[in-house]
Design a protein around this motif. Structure first.
Motif: not given
Length: 264
Positions: A134-136, A142-146, A151-157, A207-213
């Motif tokens: 995730v850090r990598a 590449d700013a667009a790739a980052a 986005l993909e860490l925040m939201y589902t595809p 405490v609330v969390h997304g299971s796939d975070d």
């Protein structure tokens, strides 16, 4: 446009919306009050919501000093509530806002009715850190790739696909932040460690969390739940870091129901 003044003189911009008992909404790292724009209306109908621009973001001051820390941000929240004339409130913090909320609730128990800690962590060394992959992905040149990785860490595809060519996301960082403020926000969140303070939290806590975070691993949720006296936990199946936006139809009623247990 109201501004509070922090202890060091920094101007802290905030907004008040809705009506009812006060509810403070605390946003994530390097984000302004706009973090809450997509979902704040769901809370305004029941509560007087208070949203603020962290120092370094939005309309607040942007000092290039060592004043950025999660306990320091909590003191900024105190300054905002004092200026707004609010003695006591519900507090809902997500991501870094959840880290700040931990300190606020531990250090100022008389000011918190009920507490919601969303997609957050107790911090190092006891928390579960994001993986090296995730850090990598976030650190690539590449700013667009980052940006796409974030986005993909925040939201589902699937949810992202339904957004089409949407360009505005309020969870990707305040675009107007100067580089020094971004660095100081990152350092403040990375240095968070409220492990010893968590048992002092007296407010009823959810405490609330997304299971796939994977951005802030879901394994942090049970750690917080076990550490905060009497806390309860809810995982939202399939959700990633921005569960509160993508899964608002689940998350907002969940939080509203918990807050209502303390009276309306």
């Amino acid at each position: 446009m109201p501004f509070a003044e922090a202890a060091d003189g920094t101007a802290l911009h905030y907004e008040v919306h809705g009506s009812g008992r006060p509810l403070v909404l605390l946003s994530g790292q390097s984000n302004s009050r706009r973090w809450w724009d997509p979902v704040r209306g769901g809370f305004d109908a029941a509560y007087t919501t208070v949203v603020l621009d962290w120092r370094g973001t939005g309309e607040s001051g942007r000092p290039d000093t060592d004043s950025y820390s999660t306990p320091g941000f909590a003191r900024d929240v105190v300054a905002v509530l004092d200026h707004a004339g609010i003695d006591r409130a519900h507090v809902y913090g997500t991501s870094m806002g959840g880290r700040v909320a931990q300190w606020f609730a531990a250090d100022h128990p008389e000011r918190v009715d009920r507490l919601v800690l969303g997609c957050t962590s107790p911090g190092a060394p006891h928390g579960v850190e994001r993986g090296p992959e995730v850090r990598a992905a976030l650190g690539q040149g590449d700013a667009a790739a980052a940006r796409r990785a974030l986005l993909e860490l925040m939201y589902t595809p699937g949810w992202l696909a339904r957004q089409g060519e949407r360009q505005v996301f309020h969870t990707l960082g305040d675009p107007g932040m100067p580089p020094h403020a971004r660095r100081r926000h990152l350092r403040a969140s990375a240095r968070h460690d409220a492990w010893d303070a968590l048992p002092r939290i007296a407010a009823p806590t959810l405490v609330v969390h997304g299971s796939d975070d994977a951005f802030n691993p879901a394994a942090n949720a049970p750690l917080l739940t076990e550490r905060v006296p009497g806390a309860r936990m809810r995982l939202i199946p399939g959700a990633r870091h921005a569960y509160f936006e993508e899964f608002a139809e689940v998350a907002t009623p969940l939080v509203l129901g918990f807050l209502a247990e303390g009276g309306s």
